[in-house]
Design a protein around this motif. Structure first.
Motif, PDB file in Angstrom:
ATOM      1  N   VAL A  12     -44.665  29.245-100.103  1.00  0.00           N
ATOM      2  CA  VAL A  12     -44.335  27.887-100.563  1.00  0.00           C
ATOM      3  C   VAL A  12     -42.829  27.683-100.598  1.00  0.00           C
ATOM      4  O   VAL A  12     -42.314  26.684-100.093  1.00  0.00           O
ATOM      5  N   ILE A  13     -42.105  28.629-101.160  1.00  0.00           N
ATOM      6  CA  ILE A  13     -40.641  28.519-101.234  1.00  0.00           C
ATOM      7  C   ILE A  13     -40.037  28.510 -99.840  1.00  0.00           C
ATOM      8  O   ILE A  13     -39.135  27.719 -99.546  1.00  0.00           O
ATOM      9  N   SER A  14     -40.539  29.353 -98.934  1.00  0.00           N
ATOM     10  CA  SER A  14     -40.038  29.391 -97.558  1.00  0.00           C
ATOM     11  C   SER A  14     -40.248  28.056 -96.869  1.00  0.00           C
ATOM     12  O   SER A  14     -39.365  27.555 -96.181  1.00  0.00           O
ATOM     13  N   ARG A  15     -41.421  27.464 -97.049  1.00  0.00           N
ATOM     14  CA  ARG A  15     -41.704  26.173 -96.406  1.00  0.00           C
ATOM     15  C   ARG A  15     -40.835  25.055 -96.972  1.00  0.00           C
ATOM     16  O   ARG A  15     -40.380  24.182 -96.243  1.00  0.00           O
ATOM     17  N   ILE A  16     -40.605  25.070 -98.258  1.00  0.00           N
ATOM     18  CA  ILE A  16     -39.722  24.062 -98.868  1.00  0.00           C
ATOM     19  C   ILE A  16     -38.305  24.218 -98.329  1.00  0.00           C
ATOM     20  O   ILE A  16     -37.660  23.244 -97.956  1.00  0.00           O
ATOM     21  N   PHE A  17     -37.823  25.451 -98.249  1.00  0.00           N
ATOM     22  CA  PHE A  17     -36.486  25.716 -97.718  1.00  0.00           C
ATOM     23  C   PHE A  17     -36.375  25.238 -96.272  1.00  0.00           C
ATOM     24  O   PHE A  17     -35.416  24.562 -95.897  1.00  0.00           O
ATOM     25  N   LEU A  18     -37.380  25.582 -95.439  1.00  0.00           N
ATOM     26  CA  LEU A  18     -37.362  25.157 -94.037  1.00  0.00           C
ATOM     27  C   LEU A  18     -37.385  23.643 -93.916  1.00  0.00           C
ATOM     28  O   LEU A  18     -36.726  23.065 -93.050  1.00  0.00           O
ATOM     29  N   ARG A  19     -38.133  22.966 -94.769  1.00  0.00           N
ATOM     30  CA  ARG A  19     -38.196  21.504 -94.739  1.00  0.00           C
ATOM     31  C   ARG A  19     -36.830  20.900 -95.051  1.00  0.00           C
ATOM     32  O   ARG A  19     -36.399  19.939 -94.417  1.00  0.00           O
ATOM     33  N   ILE A  20     -36.137  21.457 -96.026  1.00  0.00           N
ATOM     34  CA  ILE A  20     -34.796  20.968 -96.385  1.00  0.00           C
ATOM     35  C   ILE A  20     -33.847  21.160 -95.214  1.00  0.00           C
ATOM     36  O   ILE A  20     -33.105  20.246 -94.841  1.00  0.00           O
ATOM     37  N   ILE A  21     -33.859  22.355 -94.610  1.00  0.00           N
ATOM     38  CA  ILE A  21     -32.993  22.637 -93.462  1.00  0.00           C
ATOM     39  C   ILE A  21     -33.357  21.716 -92.297  1.00  0.00           C
ATOM     40  O   ILE A  21     -32.488  21.148 -91.642  1.00  0.00           O
ATOM     41  N   TRP A  22     -34.654  21.550 -92.039  1.00  0.00           N
ATOM     42  CA  TRP A  22     -35.132  20.690 -90.949  1.00  0.00           C
ATOM     43  C   TRP A  22     -34.581  19.276 -91.111  1.00  0.00           C
ATOM     44  O   TRP A  22     -34.088  18.671 -90.172  1.00  0.00           O
ATOM     45  N   ASP A  23     -34.671  18.739 -92.322  1.00  0.00           N
ATOM     46  CA  ASP A  23     -34.229  17.375 -92.588  1.00  0.00           C
ATOM     47  C   ASP A  23     -32.716  17.207 -92.427  1.00  0.00           C
ATOM     48  O   ASP A  23     -32.245  16.097 -92.193  1.00  0.00           O
ATOM     49  N   LEU A  24     -31.956  18.290 -92.539  1.00  0.00           N
ATOM     50  CA  LEU A  24     -30.510  18.211 -92.334  1.00  0.00           C
ATOM     51  C   LEU A  24     -30.167  17.974 -90.863  1.00  0.00           C
ATOM     52  O   LEU A  24     -29.164  17.342 -90.550  1.00  0.00           O
ATOM     53  N   PHE A  25     -30.983  18.501 -89.964  1.00  0.00           N
ATOM     54  CA  PHE A  25     -30.680  18.444 -88.542  1.00  0.00           C
ATOM     55  C   PHE A  25     -31.396  17.340 -87.781  1.00  0.00           C
ATOM     56  O   PHE A  25     -30.939  16.922 -86.731  1.00  0.00           O
ATOM     57  N   PHE A  26     -32.534  16.870 -88.280  1.00  0.00           N
ATOM     58  CA  PHE A  26     -33.346  15.942 -87.510  1.00  0.00           C
ATOM     59  C   PHE A  26     -33.538  14.633 -88.247  1.00  0.00           C
ATOM     60  O   PHE A  26     -33.797  14.610 -89.437  1.00  0.00           O
ATOM     61  N   LEU A 109     -30.776  27.117 -82.711  1.00  0.00           N
ATOM     62  CA  LEU A 109     -30.647  25.671 -82.546  1.00  0.00           C
ATOM     63  C   LEU A 109     -29.372  25.074 -83.152  1.00  0.00           C
ATOM     64  O   LEU A 109     -28.726  24.247 -82.499  1.00  0.00           O
ATOM     65  N   PRO A 110     -28.964  25.450 -84.368  1.00  0.00           N
ATOM     66  CA  PRO A 110     -27.736  24.839 -84.906  1.00  0.00           C
ATOM     67  C   PRO A 110     -26.519  25.007 -84.003  1.00  0.00           C
ATOM     68  O   PRO A 110     -25.751  24.065 -83.816  1.00  0.00           O
ATOM     69  N   LEU A 111     -26.357  26.180 -83.403  1.00  0.00           N
ATOM     70  CA  LEU A 111     -25.217  26.401 -82.517  1.00  0.00           C
ATOM     71  C   LEU A 111     -25.323  25.542 -81.257  1.00  0.00           C
ATOM     72  O   LEU A 111     -24.337  24.943 -80.817  1.00  0.00           O
ATOM     73  N   VAL A 112     -26.524  25.445 -80.704  1.00  0.00           N
ATOM     74  CA  VAL A 112     -26.731  24.611 -79.510  1.00  0.00           C
ATOM     75  C   VAL A 112     -26.443  23.152 -79.838  1.00  0.00           C
ATOM     76  O   VAL A 112     -25.762  22.456 -79.074  1.00  0.00           O
ATOM     77  N   LEU A 113     -26.935  22.669 -80.967  1.00  0.00           N
ATOM     78  CA  LEU A 113     -26.699  21.271 -81.347  1.00  0.00           C
ATOM     79  C   LEU A 113     -25.223  21.012 -81.570  1.00  0.00           C
ATOM     80  O   LEU A 113     -24.698  19.967 -81.182  1.00  0.00           O
ATOM     81  N   GLU A 114     -24.540  21.967 -82.167  1.00  0.00           N
ATOM     82  CA  GLU A 114     -23.087  21.816 -82.376  1.00  0.00           C
ATOM     83  C   GLU A 114     -22.367  21.732 -81.046  1.00  0.00           C
ATOM     84  O   GLU A 114     -21.489  20.891 -80.851  1.00  0.00           O
TER      85      GLU A 114
END
Length: 118
Positions: A12-26, A109-114
């Motif tokens: 649950v914590i991992s999925r919440i963390f990934l969702r937060i990170i996902w929303d920062l980039f997309f 992905l973050p490096l590629v997007l940058e």
């Protein structure tokens, strides 16, 4: 806390963390089942672009299907990132005159997007 409860909490914590990170980039997640047209048909890419209200040069499509995701996005004049988990390769390939990035992990992905934004 027993082992099972620990595992559930960790997931649950991992999925919440990934969702937060996902929303920062997309800015958006759009699924073909919601649009009614499947990739690589151009209508789905046009619909997405219309929903976002931005030009094709402002869109970066990330996907794990070379034909459906990468070729479809390139045909819509979008930038594309090919997520190829089956081959340990990264870099940039040429498809005709259009370029797309290849990654084998979303961690890249973050490096590629940058780099695409510079």
């Amino acid at each position: 806390m027993d082992w099972f409860a620990y595992q559930i909490n960790h997931i649950v914590i991992s999925r919440i963390f990934l969702r937060i990170i996902w929303d920062l980039f997309f800015e958006a997640e759009i699924y073909s089942c919601d649009v009614g047209v499947a990739k690589p048909r151009p209508q789905i890419f046009q619909k997405v672009q219309s929903l976002l209200g931005i030009s094709s040069t402002e869109i970066i499509h990330v996907g794990d299907s070379l034909e459906g995701d990468v070729i479809g996005a390139l045909c819509a004049n979008w930038q594309a990132v090919y997520l190829n988990r089956s081959v340990a390769i990264d870099g940039v390939k040429v498809d005709g005159f259009k370029f797309y990035s290849i990654i084998n992990s979303l961690l890249q992905l973050p490096l590629v997007l940058e780099n695409l934004n510079n």
